[in-house]
Design a protein around this motif. Structure first.
Motif, PDB file in Angstrom:
ATOM      1  N   UNK A   1       0.805  -1.212   0.000  1.00 35.08           N
ATOM      2  CA  UNK A   1       0.000   0.000   0.000  1.00 35.08           C
ATOM      3  C   UNK A   1       0.845   1.272   0.000  1.00 35.08           C
ATOM      4  N   UNK A   2       2.142   1.145   0.309  1.00 38.50           N
ATOM      5  CA  UNK A   2       2.999   2.318   0.359  1.00 38.50           C
ATOM      6  C   UNK A   2       3.013   3.071  -0.965  1.00 38.50           C
ATOM      7  N   UNK A   3       3.023   2.322  -2.084  1.00 35.87           N
ATOM      8  CA  UNK A   3       3.067   2.963  -3.395  1.00 35.87           C
ATOM      9  C   UNK A   3       1.852   3.842  -3.639  1.00 35.87           C
ATOM     10  N   UNK A   4       0.710   3.485  -3.044  1.00 35.02           N
ATOM     11  CA  UNK A   4      -0.499   4.273  -3.243  1.00 35.02           C
ATOM     12  C   UNK A   4      -0.413   5.630  -2.554  1.00 35.02           C
ATOM     13  N   UNK A   5       0.495   5.772  -1.586  1.00 33.51           N
ATOM     14  CA  UNK A   5       0.609   7.020  -0.836  1.00 33.51           C
ATOM     15  C   UNK A   5       1.813   7.858  -1.267  1.00 33.51           C
ATOM     16  N   UNK A   6       2.658   7.311  -2.143  1.00 36.40           N
ATOM     17  CA  UNK A   6       3.741   8.116  -2.684  1.00 36.40           C
ATOM     18  C   UNK A   6       3.173   9.144  -3.664  1.00 36.40           C
ATOM     19  N   UNK A   7       3.872  10.255  -3.820  1.00 37.56           N
ATOM     20  CA  UNK A   7       3.349  11.326  -4.664  1.00 37.56           C
ATOM     21  C   UNK A   7       4.086  11.397  -5.999  1.00 37.56           C
ATOM     22  N   UNK A   8       3.322  11.718  -7.032  1.00 39.18           N
ATOM     23  CA  UNK A   8       3.891  11.859  -8.373  1.00 39.18           C
ATOM     24  C   UNK A   8       4.656  13.170  -8.476  1.00 39.18           C
ATOM     25  N   UNK A 233      -6.105  19.835  -6.364  1.00 39.99           N
ATOM     26  CA  UNK A 233      -5.807  18.816  -5.366  1.00 39.99           C
ATOM     27  C   UNK A 233      -4.770  19.370  -4.400  1.00 39.99           C
ATOM     28  N   UNK A 234      -4.747  18.854  -3.178  1.00 45.04           N
ATOM     29  CA  UNK A 234      -3.746  19.290  -2.206  1.00 45.04           C
ATOM     30  C   UNK A 234      -2.639  18.248  -2.033  1.00 45.04           C
ATOM     31  N   UNK A 235      -2.592  17.287  -2.941  1.00 43.19           N
ATOM     32  CA  UNK A 235      -1.465  16.359  -3.015  1.00 43.19           C
ATOM     33  C   UNK A 235      -1.310  15.928  -4.466  1.00 43.19           C
ATOM     34  N   UNK A 236      -0.303  15.116  -4.731  1.00 44.83           N
ATOM     35  CA  UNK A 236      -0.105  14.621  -6.100  1.00 44.83           C
ATOM     36  C   UNK A 236      -0.225  13.098  -6.134  1.00 44.83           C
ATOM     37  N   UNK A 237      -1.152  12.563  -5.340  1.00 41.72           N
ATOM     38  CA  UNK A 237      -1.450  11.138  -5.434  1.00 41.72           C
ATOM     39  C   UNK A 237      -2.250  10.892  -6.708  1.00 41.72           C
ATOM     40  N   UNK A 238      -1.839   9.924  -7.495  1.00 38.16           N
ATOM     41  CA  UNK A 238      -2.590   9.583  -8.701  1.00 38.16           C
ATOM     42  C   UNK A 238      -3.907   8.904  -8.368  1.00 38.16           C
ATOM     43  N   UNK A 239      -3.917   8.114  -7.322  1.00 42.31           N
ATOM     44  CA  UNK A 239      -5.090   7.310  -6.973  1.00 42.31           C
ATOM     45  C   UNK A 239      -5.917   8.009  -5.908  1.00 42.31           C
ATOM     46  N   UNK A 240      -7.074   8.527  -6.314  1.00 36.91           N
ATOM     47  CA  UNK A 240      -8.043   9.068  -5.357  1.00 36.91           C
ATOM     48  C   UNK A 240      -9.376   8.344  -5.531  1.00 36.91           C
ATOM     49  N   UNK A 251      -9.463  11.202   5.513  1.00 36.73           N
ATOM     50  CA  UNK A 251      -9.057  12.602   5.363  1.00 36.73           C
ATOM     51  C   UNK A 251      -7.690  12.702   4.703  1.00 36.73           C
ATOM     52  N   UNK A 252      -6.800  11.780   5.036  1.00 40.12           N
ATOM     53  CA  UNK A 252      -5.479  11.751   4.411  1.00 40.12           C
ATOM     54  C   UNK A 252      -5.581  11.346   2.950  1.00 40.12           C
ATOM     55  N   UNK A 253      -6.556  10.509   2.644  1.00 37.80           N
ATOM     56  CA  UNK A 253      -6.677   9.923   1.306  1.00 37.80           C
ATOM     57  C   UNK A 253      -7.299  10.872   0.292  1.00 37.80           C
ATOM     58  N   UNK A 254      -8.241  11.706   0.714  1.00 38.62           N
ATOM     59  CA  UNK A 254      -9.069  12.440  -0.241  1.00 38.62           C
ATOM     60  C   UNK A 254      -8.317  13.488  -1.052  1.00 38.62           C
ATOM     61  N   UNK A 255      -7.316  14.157  -0.458  1.00 34.10           N
ATOM     62  CA  UNK A 255      -6.522  15.109  -1.232  1.00 34.10           C
ATOM     63  C   UNK A 255      -7.222  16.416  -1.522  1.00 34.10           C
ATOM     64  N   UNK A 256      -8.163  16.787  -0.688  1.00 30.90           N
ATOM     65  CA  UNK A 256      -8.863  18.059  -0.878  1.00 30.90           C
ATOM     66  C   UNK A 256      -8.991  18.775   0.460  1.00 30.90           C
TER      67      UNK A 256
END
Length: 338
Positions: A1-8, A233-240, A251-256
């Motif tokens: 799951x770590x890869x899902x939280x890394x940022x592009x 978005x407030x992060x650069x996660x590809x997967x939302x 809250x950490x996941x949503x990116x808004x």
């Protein structure tokens, strides 16, 4: 799951990345916005390509593999995806990749009409039969193993894939979705639904949905086209995906979640390519996601003014849909601070 939280990486932080800026006219608009794929939008030949591959390929692939490992059905769905359409879509993807990136992709036709498709970037060889159905992959190191040709091909590119199909009497439906970079929507929710139903939640889509049949006809029958969509978005996660992975707070996941004291804001841009297959009453729809750093954008007075004006122009419904209703004022104030 770590890869899902890394940022592009952002476009600004990448070498040789293509540059798109939405909204270029200073307004937030919901419209088809179809542009011939043959048009040069300022990036040269890459603008005319279906697929855009850059130095961030490994990160994009790792996010796809992490999503598949979490739960494949969360990101990949089909519905009445006929063998004929599946074969035509696979052939189209492979043909475009080998034409657009001959330095990475190679196809070899065997004497028995089977096909070997090799990707230098992943080191994988896909073995397909004459109908482009997946037979095996070497080396077979992904988990879970590829479920189909489309699943395997989607893991070779930096785009998400959707296929829309249509019956002879004009009924349309989403027949395949491979969506590992979802922007707050899911494959499971949309699969099998028609164009209008898929877009019902989108604020401002009412006029377009009344022309749904005509738009689908354009997608299938007309020349290849490209369009763009954007949000913040407030992060650069590809997967939302709407459903966070296990043990990740929503809250950490949503990116808004814009924080003016520690501001992070990104323009999330989707480049969407539509390639019709009239013979098969179907169309390929690809989605490539890019991030532009708004801390860089706001240093350009012209771009800053256009972005601020576009946010100001959003209807209350659009602000809610885009997740900006609570943060609009703070974002505009921050953009105004130079």
């Amino acid at each position: 799951m770590l890869q899902l939280l890394l940022e592009a990486k952002t476009v600004e932080g990448s070498n040789g990345a293509v540059y798109y800026f939405l909204p270029s006219n200073g307004r937030y608009e919901v419209k088809p916005g179809l542009i011939p794929l043959a048009d040069d939008l300022g990036n040269g030949q890459v603008d005319q390509q279906v697929f855009q591959i850059d130095e961030n390929f490994a990160y994009y692939r790792n996010v796809k593999l992490a999503g598949r490992a979490e739960r494949l059905s969360k990101y990949y769905q089909t519905s009445n995806y006929s063998h004929a359409v599946a074969s035509a879509i696979a052939q189209l993807i492979i043909n475009r990749l080998t034409q657009e990136y001959p330095q990475y992709f190679h196809i070899e036709h065997q004497s028995n009409a089977d096909i070997k498709f090799y990707n230098q970037l992943t080191g994988e060889t896909l073995y397909l039969d004459s109908s482009y159905e997946l037979q095996k992959v070497q080396p077979s190191q992904v988990f879970p193993l590829y479920a189909s040709t489309l699943d395997a091909l989607a893991a070779q590119i930096q785009e998400d894939i959707t296929v829309i199909s249509r019956t002879k009497n004009g009924n349309n439906w989403v027949s395949a979705i491979h969506l590992c970079y979802p922007n707050h929507w899911s494959a499971e929710e949309k699969i099998g639904k028609d164009f209008a139903t898929v877009h019902l939640p989108v604020a401002g889509m009412e006029k377009i949905n009344r022309r749904a049949s005509a738009i689908v006809n354009t997608m299938i029958m007309r020349e290849p086209m490209v369009r763009f969509a954007w949000g913040l978005s407030t992060d650069t996660h590809l997967n939302h995906h709407p459903e966070p992975p296990p043990n990740v707070p929503i809250k950490q996941w949503l990116g808004r979640n814009f924080n003016r004291e520690h501001p992070r804001l990104y323009l999330r841009i989707e480049r969407q390519v539509i390639w019709g297959l009239p013979k098969y009453e179907a169309a390929l729809f690809t989605i490539r996601t890019y991030f532009r750093d708004c801390s860089v954008i706001k240093k350009d007075p012209q771009l800053r003014c256009k972005l601020s004006a576009a946010i100001e122009s959003m209807t209350p419904e659009s602000l809610i849909y885009k997740g900006l209703a609570d943060s609009k004022a703070d974002i505009l104030a921050w953009l105004d601070q130079v």
